[in-house]
Design an enzyme around this catalytic site. Structure first.
Site, PDB file in Angstrom:
ATOM      1  N   CYS A  91       0.814  -1.221   0.000  1.00  0.00           N
ATOM      2  CA  CYS A  91       0.000   0.000   0.000  1.00  0.00           C
ATOM      3  C   CYS A  91       0.845   1.267   0.000  1.00  0.00           C
ATOM      4  CB  CYS A  91      -0.933   0.021   1.204  1.00  0.00           C
ATOM      5  SG  CYS A  91      -2.121  -1.332   1.220  1.00  0.00           S
ATOM      6  N   HIS A 353      -8.860   3.852  -1.702  1.00  0.00           N
ATOM      7  CA  HIS A 353      -7.497   3.358  -1.493  1.00  0.00           C
ATOM      8  C   HIS A 353      -7.081   2.561  -2.726  1.00  0.00           C
ATOM      9  CE1 HIS A 353      -3.937   1.761   0.147  1.00  0.00           C
ATOM     10  NE2 HIS A 353      -4.418   0.818   0.934  1.00  0.00           N
ATOM     11  N   CYS A 383       0.267   2.147   6.523  1.00  0.00           N
ATOM     12  CA  CYS A 383       0.475   0.729   6.828  1.00  0.00           C
ATOM     13  C   CYS A 383       0.590  -0.046   5.521  1.00  0.00           C
ATOM     14  CB  CYS A 383      -0.664   0.190   7.690  1.00  0.00           C
ATOM     15  SG  CYS A 383      -2.309   0.333   6.969  1.00  0.00           S
TER      16      CYS A 383
END
Length: 397
Positions: A91, A353, A383
């Site tokens: 990510c 996201h 994260c």
């Protein structure tokens, strides 16, 4: 040391990362090409001057395979001489791209570089790149004999460890949508969103300029009716501490998106007549327990604050990626962070996201927020899969 400065930052408006989403009919190469082209056009910059393009993308398979950053810059009309590379830190991929780009400038390796990211989760679904094979191998099986777990279960374990109940998660998530909707209504995002022409599922050709994942009418009461996403009998038996509070409503949605940041040395910016908007102040990257997986923003933040010589109260805004609501709430609890400063324009629960794009998307919004409010320092942390996190501090100029 040479200052690495941010000249401009742009993104596409989010699209739902499933068939029928606003960007689902657009090839991911063209999504990334659009923001790359916009970045040089907005700044009247000769793309031949770009020393490198560093992009983030998580699912590097199919349409996103074979170094999509290079493919996209060629599609955007950049000269053949401009190189590119594509990296995967899960990510945090494009946040890491920004780190490498800025660090290259600071080291004297680059004068002008673009950090960027892209992910089409509608066309290349999460998990596609494993092609159904075991990605761990025997060493991981021996080290973690009960097996590692996916991020949804990690989010549940975090909620249990930090005593975050369902009401807190849903209230936080509703507030994310409220803040994002307010930012949209005020026109805050207009300066960072690049319009892109798309073809809808009904065949209509439209200009996409509005984040599709924001739901202005979201309430905590409405979210309370959603069922847990990740509970199974096997997981419930293995993790009796889990309360099964994580739902689609307090998690980030599947998202399509692309974003890009133009980074230069301060001397080069002055030479070409462009005004720096912010400088990179400090960087950190670290790992943490891969079972909890999403907790690494805590040690990464400690690390970057120590490097910067700053305290949490010196920071004017925090962008802590909302992969799941327990992550920013856990982080805020650990640092005693001001909730008003936390994801002040909404976060990934509302804005989406798009995995490989999220790092530079957060950075884009953070720069604009500091300018809009007169803030000096911004902190971004993300994260990442397998228990990692990047942290970045920028200073508005």
């Amino acid at each position: 040391m040479t200052n690495a400065v941010i000249i401009d930052a742009v993104r596409l408006a989010s699209g739902r990362g499933k068939p029928g989403g606003a960007l689902s009919g657009t090839h991911p190469v063209e999504m990334l090409a659009k923001v790359l082209r916009a970045l040089v056009e907005r700044n009247d910059l000769d793309p031949a001057m770009v020393d490198d393009v560093i992009g983030g993308c998580v699912q590097q398979v199919g349409e996103q395979a074979l170094n999509i950053s290079r493919t996209a810059l060629l599609s955007a009309g950049f000269p053949d001489s401009v190189p590119a590379t594509t990296l995967d830190r899960q990510c945090g991929s494009s946040q890491q791209a920004a780190h490498f780009a800025a660090q290259g400038v600071m080291a004297g390796a680059y004068d002008i570089v673009i950090a960027c990211g892209v992910e089409s989760m509608s066309r290349i679904p999460m998990g596609t790149s494993s092609i159904g094979q075991d990605t761990a191998g025997p060493g991981i099986a021996a080290r973690y004999p009960e097996g590692l777990i996916h991020q949804g279960i990690s989010a549940e374990l975090i909620a249990a460890k930090w005593n975050l109940d369902r009401e807190a998660l849903d209230a936080y998530s509703a507030e994310s949508h409220r803040r994002a909707a307010a930012a949209m209504e005020s026109g805050f995002f207009d300066a960072e969103i690049v319009p892109i022409t798309v073809t809808t599922g009904t065949g209509d050709v439209i200009e996409h300029t509005t984040d599709e994942t924001v739901r202005a009418a979201t309430t905590a009461e409405g979210l309370a009716g959603l069922k847990p996403s990740f509970r199974t009998d096997a997981f419930a038996q293995r993790f009796p501490e889990a309360q099964w509070h994580v739902t689609p409503g307090n998690s980030s949605p599947l998202t399509d998106g692309a974003s890009a940041v133009l980074i230069m040395s301060e001397a080069t910016a002055n030479k070409v007549g462009l005004t720096p908007r912010a400088r990179f102040h400090s960087f950190a990257v670290t790992g943490d327990d891969p079972m909890y997986m999403l907790t690494a923003p805590i040690p990464a933040t400690h690390k970057v604050l120590a490097k910067a010589g700053l305290g949490i109260d010196d920071i004017d805004a925090y962008e802590v990626n909302e992969a799941f609501a327990p992550v920013p709430l856990m982080w805020a609890h650990e640092f005693g962070a001001d909730p008003v400063k936390l994801n002040p324009r909404g976060g990934a629960i509302a804005l989406g996201h798009a995995l490989g794009s999220s790092g530079t998307r957060l950075l884009t919004t953070l720069v604009n927020h500091l300018e809009a409010t007169g803030g000096r320092y911004g902190l971004q942390t993300m994260c990442e899969g397998a228990g990692m996190a990047n942290a970045t501090i920028i200073e508005r100029l």
